[in-house]
Design an enzyme around this catalytic site. Structure first.
Site, short mmCIF file in Angstrom:
data_model
loop_
_atom_site.label_atom_id
_atom_site.label_comp_id
_atom_site.label_asym_id
_atom_site.label_seq_id
_atom_site.Cartn_x
_atom_site.Cartn_y
_atom_site.Cartn_z
N HIS A 266 0.78 -1.10 -0.12
CA HIS A 266 -0.12 -0.01 0.03
C HIS A 266 0.79 1.27 0.04
O HIS A 266 1.80 1.32 -0.75
CB HIS A 266 -0.82 0.04 1.27
CG HIS A 266 -1.85 0.99 1.35
ND1 HIS A 266 -2.45 1.69 0.09
CD2 HIS A 266 -2.89 1.16 2.32
CE1 HIS A 266 -3.27 2.67 0.76
NE2 HIS A 266 -3.68 2.27 1.77
N HIS A 307 -2.34 -2.40 -9.73
CA HIS A 307 -2.97 -1.63 -8.79
C HIS A 307 -4.49 -2.32 -8.66
O HIS A 307 -4.83 -2.86 -9.67
CB HIS A 307 -3.34 -0.37 -9.24
CG HIS A 307 -4.00 0.81 -8.28
ND1 HIS A 307 -5.52 0.48 -8.01
CD2 HIS A 307 -3.54 1.57 -7.40
CE1 HIS A 307 -5.56 1.60 -6.85
NE2 HIS A 307 -4.48 2.04 -6.55
N ASP A 365 2.90 5.38 -6.78
CA ASP A 365 4.28 5.32 -6.04
C ASP A 365 5.64 5.15 -6.75
O ASP A 365 6.47 5.33 -6.49
CB ASP A 365 3.88 4.06 -5.02
CG ASP A 365 2.93 4.36 -4.07
OD1 ASP A 365 2.21 3.66 -3.95
OD2 ASP A 365 3.20 5.32 -3.28
#
Ligand code: SDX
Length: 426
Positions: A266, A307, A365
């Protein structure tokens, strides 16, 4: 909500169960399965891949289209035309602020940026090399010890004040974790700096000189916070909602969100991207690591890729990549081997059938860690920065849940353990 129905029928039985269906403003229809328990049935959905846990008006994501809307506004438009604090106001209140609302909100946040002086003592108990997320979990949870005046969760004014305090104090606490780790004095926030300028000031300034904040880096920081502000019912937001459903105070709920965000699957992924790039080492090793990522027997995953929802480009990563180019150019490090390798890794992965077939694209990210490292921010602070950015989203969902009648969150299970048996006689 519509009166459309779904009918559930069962093999070997003429029994059917009618279940209401609803269509939201956007997105898939949902089947209301609440009536199943009375029929002696549960749904089964580990990881909640197919479960709408709540009704919400805050953020909409279309994974196939790569769409992300905050209160209806596309993330790329907010990133270009808005700023982090205005987006915080939008998430909390549902509409963009007018001039006075914007000014009042900025002043309220500015008023709450300092932390209680006794909070400084907490840091004496943490080793200098403690992971900053460990400190964030502890210190943010402990804020409730200082604010007995705003934990009546049924009072909208208490909820508003708690929201402002958390948005305002997270950067201050975040930077205290960094200063603690390097043995430098904590820096107080300054009222003559913007939210993001203050974040960089409290991280990099010392009492020996006036702040010298680059406008480009402050703008990049502000957009990074904005891009992380909210993301529907992700793991950490769902954690905040579940904690909030028990009536826990807002500081404890946000601390639970920080804990959930810490995981490398995460929010910990931005830190994990940099660790991965370090492990790969140089461009000659990229093919080897791409093969490892594709190998089911190898636990290695391409961090910053894939994702649960986006099966198209993560719209945030497109904006993040643009910032990446700007920051690297501003700092004159666009030819840095690490950043060049990241680009090559991205290119190879995007052309590889394994990633194409599984619709694995760079997520938010992948680039954020590269930008933050270029800005001189240690990797251990990356997820802390994600937590600062996500706080308005967490607290908006917490507030939305508490603003209407709710039940404590309490999922059931498919029990596969031992049947009842007696304790063996001695
Ligand atoms: C965030 O939920 C949110 O909204 C989160 C977030 C937010 O803003 O709150 O967007 C922030 O957490 C972004 C994600 C950061 N995590 C990472 O970058 C870690 C690397 N990514 C993977 O761990 C993974 O992609 C997840 C955890 C993000 C998603 O996991 P899923 O839902 O289990 O992935 P999937 O079902 O879509 O996977 C499909 C296939 C599987 O292979 P098969 O079984 O079909 O053969 O793709 C594979 C997966 O094994 N796969 C990967 C991969 N991600 C998925 N293979 C290699 N490398 C990867 N990164």
């Amino acid at each position: 909500m519509s009166e459309k129905k779904a009918r559930l029928s069962f093999e070997g039985s003429d029994k059917t169960i009618e279940l209401p269906m609803y269509q939201g403003t956007l997105g898939p229809e949902v089947v209301d399965v609440r009536g199943l328990t009375a029929k002696g049935l549960f749904t089964f959905d580990p990881g909640f891949v197919s479960t709408a846990s709540c009704e919400s008006a805050i953020t909409y994501i279309d994974g196939a289209e790569g769409t992300l809307l905050h209160r209806g506004y596309p993330i790329d438009q907010l990133a270009e035309h808005s700023n982090f604090l205005e987006t915080c106001y939008l998430l909390l209140n549902g509409e963009l602020p007018d001039k006075k609302q914007n000014q009042d909100f900025k002043e309220s946040i500015r008023y709450h940026t300092m932390v209680h002086e006794q909070l400084y003592n907490f840091f004496n108990g943490f080793p200098r090399d403690a992971h900053p997320m460990a400190i964030m979990v502890g210190v943010v949870g402990a804020l409730s010890a200082f604010y007995h005046d705003t934990i009546d969760i049924d009072d909208p004014e208490h909820r508003r004040l708690a929201a402002h305090r958390l948005i305002a104090k997270l950067p201050t606490i975040a930077d205290m974790t960094y200063k603690h780790s390097i043995g430098q004095p904590f820096m107080y926030p300054r009222n003559d700096l913007s939210y993001s300028e203050n974040f960089l000031h409290m991280m990099f300034s010392t009492p020996c000189e006036e702040p010298n904040i680059s406008p480009t880096l402050a703008k990049a920081m502000d957009v990074i916070f904005l891009l992380h502000a909210d993301h529907e019912q992700n793991a950490s937001t769902s954690t905040v909602r579940l904690a909030g459903s028990t009536g826990a105070n807002p500081y404890a709920c946000i601390s639970s969100g920080i804990s959930a965000l810490w995981g490398p699957a995460h929010g910990g992924a931005n830190e994990a991207v940099l660790s991965m790039l370090g492990e790969i080492g140089d461009e000659t090793q990229i093919e080897k690591y791409i093969a490892k990522a594709k190998d089911k027997d190898d636990p290695f995953r391409l961090m910053g890729f894939g994702h649960r929802v986006y099966k198209n480009f993560d719209p945030r990563s497109r904006v993040m990549r643009k910032i990446c180019d700007e920051v690297l150019a501003e700092l004159g490090v666009e030819d840095d081997p690490l950043f060049r390798m990241a680009r090559k890794l991205e290119k190879i992965a995007l052309e590889d059938d394994y990633f194409i077939e599984r619709k694995l694209y760079p997520n938010v990210d992948f680039y954020s860690g590269i930008i933050l490292k270029a800005m001189g921010i240690p990797t251990s602070m990356f997820t802390v920065i994600f937590a600062v950015g996500r706080t308005p989203g967490w607290i908006s969902h917490w507030n939305e849940m508490l603003s209407s009648p709710m039940k404590i969150g309490r999922p059931r299970q498919l029990y596969t353990g031992a049947k009842q048996r007696d304790y063996p006689a001695k």
